[in-house]
Design a protein around this motif. Sequence first.
Motif, short mmCIF file in Angstrom:
data_model
loop_
_atom_site.label_atom_id
_atom_site.label_comp_id
_atom_site.label_asym_id
_atom_site.label_seq_id
_atom_site.Cartn_x
_atom_site.Cartn_y
_atom_site.Cartn_z
N GLN A 89 0.87 -0.74 0.22
CA GLN A 89 0.13 0.31 0.03
C GLN A 89 0.93 1.66 -0.07
O GLN A 89 1.55 0.66 0.19
CB GLN A 89 -1.12 -0.20 1.10
N VAL A 90 0.22 2.52 -0.14
CA VAL A 90 0.90 3.63 -0.21
C VAL A 90 0.62 4.24 0.91
O VAL A 90 -0.07 3.90 1.82
CB VAL A 90 0.63 4.47 -1.43
N LEU A 91 2.47 4.60 1.83
CA LEU A 91 1.84 5.52 3.01
C LEU A 91 1.40 6.65 3.11
O LEU A 91 1.80 7.95 2.26
CB LEU A 91 3.66 5.48 3.76
N ASP A 92 -0.27 7.15 2.96
CA ASP A 92 -0.52 8.40 2.70
C ASP A 92 -0.31 9.36 3.83
O ASP A 92 0.12 10.58 3.19
CB ASP A 92 -1.65 8.26 2.16
N ARG A 93 -0.48 9.17 4.91
CA ARG A 93 -0.74 9.98 6.07
C ARG A 93 -0.89 9.49 7.20
O ARG A 93 -0.53 8.27 7.70
CB ARG A 93 -1.42 11.44 5.61
N PHE A 94 -0.27 10.74 8.47
CA PHE A 94 -0.76 9.94 9.83
C PHE A 94 -1.41 10.67 10.07
O PHE A 94 -1.74 12.07 9.93
CB PHE A 94 0.75 10.12 10.65
N LEU A 125 16.10 8.08 3.81
CA LEU A 125 16.16 9.92 3.02
C LEU A 125 14.01 10.56 2.99
O LEU A 125 14.13 11.23 2.48
CB LEU A 125 16.88 9.05 1.60
N ASN A 126 13.81 9.79 3.80
CA ASN A 126 11.89 10.22 3.72
C ASN A 126 11.16 10.29 5.08
O ASN A 126 11.43 8.79 5.88
CB ASN A 126 11.33 8.92 2.42
N GLU A 127 10.74 11.06 5.13
CA GLU A 127 10.73 11.37 6.92
C GLU A 127 9.51 10.30 7.14
O GLU A 127 8.90 10.23 8.28
CB GLU A 127 10.46 12.38 6.60
N LYS A 128 8.72 9.92 5.78
CA LYS A 128 7.15 9.88 6.15
C LYS A 128 7.58 8.24 6.66
O LYS A 128 6.67 8.21 7.12
CB LYS A 128 6.56 9.94 5.02
N LEU A 130 10.33 6.89 8.04
CA LEU A 130 11.19 7.20 9.02
C LEU A 130 10.00 6.85 10.21
O LEU A 130 10.60 6.19 10.88
CB LEU A 130 12.37 7.57 8.96
N ARG A 131 9.26 7.29 10.26
CA ARG A 131 8.34 7.93 11.67
C ARG A 131 7.29 6.31 11.20
O ARG A 131 7.21 6.23 12.31
CB ARG A 131 7.31 9.45 10.88
N TYR A 132 6.93 5.55 9.59
CA TYR A 132 6.26 4.56 9.53
C TYR A 132 7.14 3.53 10.46
O TYR A 132 6.72 2.93 11.01
CB TYR A 132 6.80 4.30 8.91
N HIS A 133 8.94 3.67 10.33
CA HIS A 133 9.59 3.07 10.99
C HIS A 133 9.11 2.74 12.94
O HIS A 133 9.54 1.86 13.62
CB HIS A 133 10.93 2.38 10.79
N GLU A 134 9.56 3.41 13.17
CA GLU A 134 9.21 4.58 14.32
C GLU A 134 8.05 4.15 15.34
O GLU A 134 7.92 3.15 15.87
CB GLU A 134 9.91 5.78 14.44
N LEU A 135 7.36 4.13 14.52
CA LEU A 135 6.15 4.19 15.29
C LEU A 135 5.58 2.21 15.12
O LEU A 135 4.74 2.40 16.17
CB LEU A 135 4.60 4.63 14.35
N THR A 136 6.01 1.73 14.14
CA THR A 136 5.39 0.42 13.89
C THR A 136 6.50 -0.44 14.32
O THR A 136 6.57 -2.14 14.55
CB THR A 136 5.07 -0.37 12.42
N GLY A 137 7.56 -0.26 14.33
CA GLY A 137 8.64 -1.16 14.86
C GLY A 137 9.63 -1.73 13.26
O GLY A 137 10.33 -2.58 14.21
N GLU A 138 8.75 -2.08 12.33
CA GLU A 138 8.86 -2.58 11.55
C GLU A 138 10.23 -2.40 11.06
O GLU A 138 10.59 -0.99 11.18
CB GLU A 138 8.04 -2.08 9.96
N LEU A 283 14.86 14.89 -11.45
CA LEU A 283 15.51 14.91 -10.47
C LEU A 283 15.00 15.80 -8.84
O LEU A 283 15.22 16.35 -9.57
CB LEU A 283 16.71 14.17 -10.18
N PRO A 284 14.74 15.92 -7.93
CA PRO A 284 14.75 16.08 -6.74
C PRO A 284 15.84 17.15 -6.44
O PRO A 284 16.75 17.01 -7.06
CB PRO A 284 14.75 15.66 -5.39
N GLU A 285 15.60 18.22 -6.41
CA GLU A 285 16.21 19.70 -6.54
C GLU A 285 17.42 18.94 -5.12
O GLU A 285 18.70 19.69 -4.82
CB GLU A 285 16.18 20.56 -5.77
N LEU A 286 16.93 18.14 -3.74
CA LEU A 286 17.33 17.94 -2.64
C LEU A 286 17.59 16.60 -1.73
O LEU A 286 16.21 16.38 -2.34
CB LEU A 286 17.20 18.62 -1.80
N LEU A 287 18.63 15.71 -2.00
CA LEU A 287 17.93 14.39 -1.36
C LEU A 287 18.06 14.49 0.29
O LEU A 287 19.27 15.02 0.80
CB LEU A 287 18.24 13.06 -1.48
N LYS A 288 16.53 15.06 1.02
CA LYS A 288 17.45 15.56 2.15
C LYS A 288 17.34 14.63 3.68
O LYS A 288 16.25 13.67 3.32
CB LYS A 288 15.93 16.70 2.80
N SER A 289 18.14 14.21 3.89
CA SER A 289 18.82 13.18 4.45
C SER A 289 18.03 12.81 6.08
O SER A 289 18.26 14.50 6.89
CB SER A 289 19.68 12.99 5.01
#
Length: 383
Positions: A89-94, A125-128, A130-138, A283-289
């Motif tokens: 599925q696509v992680l849409d939002r929280f 490289l993706n805040e969404k 990263l947050r998903y991993h933090e919240l789910t422990g996956e 391509l994106p202007e910046l790969l934000k870590s």
Amino acid sequence: MSFDGSAIKALLDGAVSKGAVHGMAALVVDRNGPVFHHAAGEAGVNTMYRIASMTKAVATTAALQLVEQGVLGLDATVESILPEFGRLQVLDRFDGDKPRLRAPASQATVRQLMTHTGGAGYFFLNEKLLRYHELTGEPNALTGQKRSLSVPLVNDPGTTWEYGVNTDWLGLIVEKLSGKTLAGYLQEHVYGPLGMSDSTFTPSAEQRARLLRVMQRQADGRLEPSALDLPATSEWDAAGHGSYGTIQDYGRFVQAWLNDGAGILEPATVQMALQNHLGQIKLPELLKSTVPVLSNDVPALPFPQSWGLGFHLTLVDLPGMRSAGTGDWAGVFNTYYWIDRSKGIGGVLMTQVLPFFDLPIIETLIGFEMAVYQQVGAAVPAA
């Protein structure tokens, strides 16, 4: 080609002596083989490196072989080969701390996996994500756990260039269609034919003893031993980041691409792969870590560029440097390569330093490339 590498040797030795890096090697190849090699500091002639994301081009080469054989279609859906991808599925939002997922608007294709437009991301490289991993422990992709690949997509396939685990899924396609592990397939069809005798996903004790240690850049610029490393064992042969090898091995791979595929690919496939396959996607202007110990922010380079099948592409001639159509990429431990088919020259620079896109190393990389083209310019008569 007569090649005077004294400027490159001085550059690498200087980077070590001033403490910018603990060990570093450079290799230059033309269509016939290596024309220059130098290892400085803790790097030796047979040093092993974590190839990390430079694995992606090698795994993509395997998939392109299957395309040539008619076993795999570039525009086949991933789901038609790996039904488990179709369940993503696509992680849409929280909503507060609850991830909200939705079905993707389109089905990812094999070509989209090769161009990083398949919808998958990376936690660093993706805040969404990263947050998903933090919240789910996956687990994330650098844990060695295969279920890390089954986290949600971050974009609808075919809409956005996003660096992520797309190539890992491509490696699973190679395994499914060949009936072999990725390591087994590559040994038979890439590593073996090219003489890449140290390239592996599971280094032996002897190979591990030759691995350059990983160092971490500190805020004051010093290097300290890093606690971060690839997992000692992995549940799958990670096509996105999981291989190891010597700089000479990777040079043989670069040489094959310079040399019209050198028997592992057809010349037409090599030419096709190094075309722009992104269409209107930019391509994106910046790969934000999102994980600064792993990667710095990576700004877009200030010239036209795109993505081919497995490679980042430079779309214009850079004065004193690479030509239009050059393919390149890098690995998180600050390893870099480029393949300039127009000039018939390629370069590989390897060290083992975190975070990625380390500025002292980038300065060395630019100096290395400019020194190479000073030599090539001298060796190649003006057309």
